[in-house]
Motif scaffolding. Structure first.
Motif, mmCIF file in Angstrom:
data_model
loop_
_atom_site.group_PDB
_atom_site.id
_atom_site.type_symbol
_atom_site.label_atom_id
_atom_site.label_comp_id
_atom_site.label_asym_id
_atom_site.label_seq_id
_atom_site.Cartn_x
_atom_site.Cartn_y
_atom_site.Cartn_z
ATOM 1 N N TYR A 11 -20.626 70.235 -18.762
ATOM 2 C CA TYR A 11 -20.429 70.788 -17.802
ATOM 3 C C TYR A 11 -19.682 70.498 -16.682
ATOM 4 O O TYR A 11 -18.759 71.231 -16.223
ATOM 5 C CB TYR A 11 -22.008 71.202 -17.140
ATOM 6 N N PHE A 67 -19.279 78.737 -14.743
ATOM 7 C CA PHE A 67 -20.613 78.518 -14.998
ATOM 8 C C PHE A 67 -21.139 77.506 -13.741
ATOM 9 O O PHE A 67 -20.808 76.570 -13.773
ATOM 10 C CB PHE A 67 -21.071 78.147 -16.433
ATOM 11 N N TYR A 85 -23.080 82.819 -14.503
ATOM 12 C CA TYR A 85 -21.579 83.001 -14.808
ATOM 13 C C TYR A 85 -21.137 83.960 -13.772
ATOM 14 O O TYR A 85 -21.571 84.779 -13.077
ATOM 15 C CB TYR A 85 -21.322 83.940 -16.033
ATOM 16 N N HIS A 102 -28.292 78.748 -21.530
ATOM 17 C CA HIS A 102 -27.598 77.962 -22.949
ATOM 18 C C HIS A 102 -28.561 77.174 -23.426
ATOM 19 O O HIS A 102 -29.251 76.407 -22.869
ATOM 20 C CB HIS A 102 -26.327 77.137 -22.494
ATOM 21 N N GLN A 116 -26.016 81.113 -26.540
ATOM 22 C CA GLN A 116 -26.042 81.786 -25.072
ATOM 23 C C GLN A 116 -26.990 82.902 -24.871
ATOM 24 O O GLN A 116 -26.777 83.746 -25.910
ATOM 25 C CB GLN A 116 -24.553 82.198 -24.807
ATOM 26 N N THR A 118 -27.586 85.912 -21.919
ATOM 27 C CA THR A 118 -26.768 86.299 -20.599
ATOM 28 C C THR A 118 -27.207 87.658 -20.447
ATOM 29 O O THR A 118 -27.383 88.659 -21.461
ATOM 30 C CB THR A 118 -25.541 86.133 -20.413
#
Length: 131
Positions: A11, A67, A85, A102, A116, A118
């Motif tokens: 990340y 993200f 996001y 995630h 993922q 979302t």
């Protein structure tokens, strides 16, 4: 370094725009699954497919896409990143923000699978330019 630290480093690389750092922990045989309804939906095999079909396309299609991680949950060989996001879709000029989770699977500090989850409806609104 724990598996959660490996994901935190991924990340951090993402925040820095460091593609090499993002793919560094991926197995050569990683399976990477983007949610149905997401613009890059599908399952990709290997870092090259992930870069070509996900990371490069995001960079081409979005302004200020990111993200933002709120929490990294360390489950040993399974790590979960929770956050949001956000970004502006270039073709419509529409901004979106969507919650995301995630799920990372690791073996010996190497990512073997990613999935993922979302709110794809929020992304689709930005793609279509509808309210």
């Amino acid at each position: 370094m724990t598996n959660a630290d490996v994901i935190r480093a991924h990340y951090a690389a993402s925040d820095a725009g460091d593609i090499d750092g993002m793919v560094a922990p991926l197995s050569p045989h990683v399976t990477w699954t983007e949610a149905a309804g997401f613009p890059y939906a599908g399952t990709y095999s290997g870092p090259d497919e992930v870069v070509r079909n996900v990371f490069a396309r995001i960079a081409e299609d979005w302004d200020a896409y990111r993200f933002t991680v709120d929490e990294v949950i360390d489950g040993g060989d399974t790590v979960v990143g929770i956050g949001a996001y956000s970004g502006t879709y270039r073709l419509t000029g529409r901004f979106f923000e969507a919650r995301v989770a995630h799920v990372w699977r690791l073996k010996d500090g190497v990512v073997t699978a990613f999935e993922q989850f979302t709110d794809t409806a929020m992304v689709q609104k930005a793609l279509r330019g509808s309210a």
